[in-house]
Design a protein around this motif. Structure first.
Motif, short mmCIF file in Angstrom:
data_model
loop_
_atom_site.label_atom_id
_atom_site.label_comp_id
_atom_site.label_asym_id
_atom_site.label_seq_id
_atom_site.Cartn_x
_atom_site.Cartn_y
_atom_site.Cartn_z
N TYR A 1 30.89 40.20 46.85
CA TYR A 1 31.28 39.18 46.15
C TYR A 1 32.36 38.58 46.95
CZ TYR A 1 33.38 36.69 42.02
OH TYR A 1 33.85 35.85 41.02
N ARG A 2 33.22 38.94 47.20
CA ARG A 2 34.46 38.48 48.04
C ARG A 2 34.71 39.58 49.13
NH1 ARG A 2 37.43 34.44 45.29
NH2 ARG A 2 36.89 34.18 43.07
N PHE A 3 35.49 38.76 50.04
CA PHE A 3 35.91 39.59 51.41
C PHE A 3 37.55 39.12 51.17
CE2 PHE A 3 31.69 37.73 52.48
CZ PHE A 3 31.07 39.08 52.76
N ILE A 4 38.29 40.34 51.16
CA ILE A 4 39.81 40.19 50.87
C ILE A 4 40.60 41.19 51.73
CG2 ILE A 4 39.26 39.57 48.64
CD1 ILE A 4 40.06 42.58 47.75
N SER A 5 41.75 40.99 51.80
CA SER A 5 42.56 42.19 52.69
C SER A 5 43.05 42.92 51.78
CB SER A 5 43.75 41.27 53.12
OG SER A 5 44.64 41.08 51.98
N LEU A 6 43.57 44.20 52.16
CA LEU A 6 44.21 45.41 51.57
C LEU A 6 45.31 44.74 50.48
CD1 LEU A 6 44.00 48.33 51.06
CD2 LEU A 6 45.49 48.61 52.98
N LYS A 7 46.11 43.86 50.98
CA LYS A 7 47.01 43.50 50.05
C LYS A 7 46.39 42.61 48.66
CE LYS A 7 51.43 40.51 50.08
NZ LYS A 7 52.09 39.58 50.77
N GLU A 8 45.39 41.87 48.89
CA GLU A 8 44.69 41.37 47.98
C GLU A 8 43.93 42.29 47.06
OE1 GLU A 8 42.38 37.85 49.70
OE2 GLU A 8 43.34 38.55 51.46
N TYR A 9 43.60 43.43 47.71
CA TYR A 9 42.91 44.43 46.39
C TYR A 9 44.01 44.94 45.77
CZ TYR A 9 40.52 48.65 45.26
OH TYR A 9 39.70 49.79 44.56
N VAL A 10 45.34 45.21 46.41
CA VAL A 10 46.29 45.82 45.46
C VAL A 10 46.72 44.80 44.06
CG1 VAL A 10 48.83 46.53 45.43
CG2 VAL A 10 47.27 47.25 47.40
N PHE A 11 46.67 43.69 44.51
CA PHE A 11 47.19 42.47 43.58
C PHE A 11 45.94 42.27 42.62
CE2 PHE A 11 50.97 41.78 45.97
CZ PHE A 11 51.74 41.40 45.09
N HIS A 12 44.77 42.33 42.94
CA HIS A 12 43.80 42.33 42.07
C HIS A 12 43.73 43.48 41.27
CE1 HIS A 12 39.39 42.58 40.54
NE2 HIS A 12 39.82 41.33 40.41
N ARG A 13 43.96 44.73 41.57
CA ARG A 13 43.95 45.82 40.75
C ARG A 13 45.15 45.76 39.62
NH1 ARG A 13 42.29 51.67 42.48
NH2 ARG A 13 42.53 51.86 40.27
N LEU A 14 46.45 45.30 40.21
CA LEU A 14 47.27 45.24 39.30
C LEU A 14 47.36 44.03 38.21
CD1 LEU A 14 50.45 45.84 41.94
CD2 LEU A 14 49.53 47.29 40.10
N PHE A 15 46.80 42.93 38.81
CA PHE A 15 46.73 41.76 37.96
C PHE A 15 45.49 41.06 37.67
CE2 PHE A 15 50.90 41.96 39.89
CZ PHE A 15 51.85 41.82 39.00
N GLY A 16 44.26 41.58 38.11
CA GLY A 16 43.11 40.55 37.83
C GLY A 16 42.80 39.60 38.50
N GLN A 17 43.41 39.30 39.58
CA GLN A 17 43.65 37.86 40.18
C GLN A 17 43.38 38.07 41.71
OE1 GLN A 17 46.74 35.12 39.24
NE2 GLN A 17 47.44 36.16 37.53
N TYR A 18 42.57 37.29 42.14
CA TYR A 18 42.32 37.29 43.57
C TYR A 18 43.23 36.07 44.06
CZ TYR A 18 38.27 40.50 43.42
OH TYR A 18 37.58 41.45 43.18
N VAL A 19 44.25 36.56 44.74
CA VAL A 19 45.10 35.69 45.65
C VAL A 19 45.79 36.09 46.85
CG1 VAL A 19 46.35 34.61 43.40
CG2 VAL A 19 47.27 36.55 44.42
N VAL A 20 45.85 35.05 47.62
CA VAL A 20 46.57 35.61 49.05
C VAL A 20 47.27 34.57 49.45
CG1 VAL A 20 44.40 34.12 50.17
CG2 VAL A 20 45.76 36.08 51.59
#
Length: 517
Positions: free
Chosen positions: A154-173
């Protein structure tokens, strides 16, 4: 306890969380290690869930150990390693491990990118050299090698983006991490359309771009409780570890060069506008729209010493631990018995391929000049010197592009060692400044966080925060020895170029079957 700030650095082999008071004093720190999965010479992956838990444990641990009340936390600001990539499904579940900067499986894809289009022009727009480290190359490789995962992604992301998505439910870079992907247009601060086409991805498959000062609130209550913060606590997305290290060591003025050796290593300087090297040897990444970091990264920094500790010197490390000593201190004692130049032994530290100065994922490590008079201590000292010889080559390329520096500021875990510091000054033949506060990426993240939350007007307050600076002057006799050895070190690596390709091809053909846990 009064108001505090937390700086987090999500690194390749560990996550660190440092607790600061408003005047920059470090009140506490927490360090959580995790493995790097390297079942073959080409693979270097991490478990994203393991690292997410390390972030929770590091932040929660430093706050709990220092008895910080949730309402006392002013903000949490992040630094993270660059070039990671993982695919996730629509629910955010990882379909792959996190593929790190050190993973070389996309070496052929990088060569294809160079040949398929004008690789140098692409580099000039994105600031990221075409190399296996780059998520651009990884995406091309993944599409060809993992078609089933590619189809489900569905998406291609970095490890930092993964951490923030789990914390906030948002995909941001943030712009900084994005500028290290090979997919980001430096001058438009947006995804590069030609790079996306080469990678075969759509904008919708990547995260929303935000500045490094972007603030998020509304942490998931479950994680907020484990972190020891309020759900409303601001999180500053921050930047990459490299650019924040420059900020954290106060190397943000023209003519000041920062040298860092952590797991990997880098030499960087800051300019007020994007700039790329005509020869394509250096990177250009974003800190803010007014601060651009130019430099060259090496794959093989402190990881070389860790390899020596774990593979060559297990007995010495175990004995040091039994005596209540740091195993690395024992290694430094051993290396310190050997003179500069290791009695004519050179080590090319390319255990994980190499980025700058070779930009060759097939490069491999080797000892040169080995004789019967050399001992285990000689091999250790030569390995340490090899890391610095290699960084000096990057330094020469940077000087050619930006001019001679006024001074060098050194940081990273190696900077704690008096031997490393002296070797660095001797190798570079100039005074080296080492701040007392060596966790520069965490400090840089907090200074950026203060700017983001309106607590500071400029970055220059970091100069008041870095503590006592140690000045290390070169030993002229040692510098002359290194000057004599440097041309040999450079010539050998160049002569081995064809053989690097041949031995790497052999290793790939006869690699053990890769197993996924």
């Amino acid at each position: 306890m009064s108001r505090v700030m937390v700086g987090v650095d999500v690194g390749t082999t560990s996550t660190k969380a440092l607790l600061f008071d408003p005047s920059g004093v470090v009140l506490g720190r927490k360090h959580v290690e995790y493995p790097l999965y390297t079942p073959t010479t080409a693979v270097a992956e991490q478990d994203p869930d393991q690292i997410f838990q390390a972030v929770v444990d590091a932040v929660g641990g430093v706050l709990k150990e220092n008895k910080v009340h949730p309402e006392s936390v002013q903000f949490v600001a992040f630094s993270a390693a660059m070039h990671s990539l993982l695919a996730v499904d629509r629910a955010g579940y990882p379909l792959t491990r996190s593929i790190t900067w050190a993973d070389n499986r996309s070496a052929e894809a990088a060569r294809w990118i160079q040949e398929a289009g004008d690789g140098h022009t692409l580099y000039q727009r994105t600031g990221t050299p075409i190399h296996a480290m780059s998520p651009l190359s990884k995406l091309v490789w993944m599409k060809r090698s993992m078609p089933d995962i590619w189809a489900r992604a569905y998406r291609f992301i970095s490890l930092k983006e993964y951490v923030f998505h789990r914390l906030f439910g948002q995909y941001v870079v943030d712009h900084s991490i994005a500028s290290a992907t090979g997919l980001f247009h430096l001058y438009q601060l947006d995804w590069d359309e030609e790079a996306l086409a080469l990678a075969g991805v759509e904008r919708e498959q990547l995260s929303k771009l935000v500045p490094t000062t972007h603030v998020l609130t509304g942490c998931h209550p479950k994680w907020a409780q484990q972190l020891g913060i309020l759900p409303t606590t601001p999180f500053v997305i921050g930047a990459s570890d490299g650019v924040l290290s420059n900020l954290g060591v106060a190397a943000i003025d023209p003519g000041v060069v920062a040298l860092t050796i952590g797991t990997s290593g880098a030499i960087r300087t800051v300019t007020d506008q994007p700039s790329t090297d005509p020869k394509g040897r250096t990177f250009c990444y974003v800190l803010t729209p007014d601060h651009w970091v130019l430099g060259g990264p090496v794959n093989n920094g402190g990881v070389v010493l860790r390899w020596i500790r774990d593979e060559w010197m297990k007995e010495e490390a175990a004995q040091a631990k039994a005596e209540g000593k740091d195993p690395y201190e024992r290694l430094m004692e051993m290396a310190g018995r050997i003179p500069a130049g290791s009695d004519g032994l050179l080590f090319h530290p390319y255990l994980m391929g190499e980025r700058a100065p070779l930009w060759n994922a097939d490069a491999r490590g080797s000892f040169f000049g080995l004789g019967m008079h050399h001992t285990k201590e000689h091999l250790l000292r030569a390995a340490m010197e090899g890391v610095l010889f290699n960084l000096y080559q990057v330094f020469l390329a940077l000087c050619e592009h930006t001019g001679e520096p006024k001074r060098i500021h050194a940081t990273g875990g190696f900077a704690r060692s008096a031997l490393w510091r002296q070797m660095l000054a001797d190798m570079f033949g100039m005074e080296v400044r080492v701040p007392e506060q060596v966790e520069s990426s965490c400090l840089g993240a907090v200074v950026l966080g203060m700017k983001a939350t309106g607590m500071a007007d400029s970055f220059h307050l970091v100069k008041e925060w870095i503590g006592t600076t140690h000045f290390i002057r070169p030993d002229p006799k040692c510098s002359r020895l290194y000057e004599e050895l440097m041309p040999i070190f450079i010539r050998v690596s160049r002569k081995y170029e064809e053989e690097y390709q041949a031995i790497a091809a052999f290793q790939r053909r006869h690699a053990p079957t890769e197993k996924r846990d």
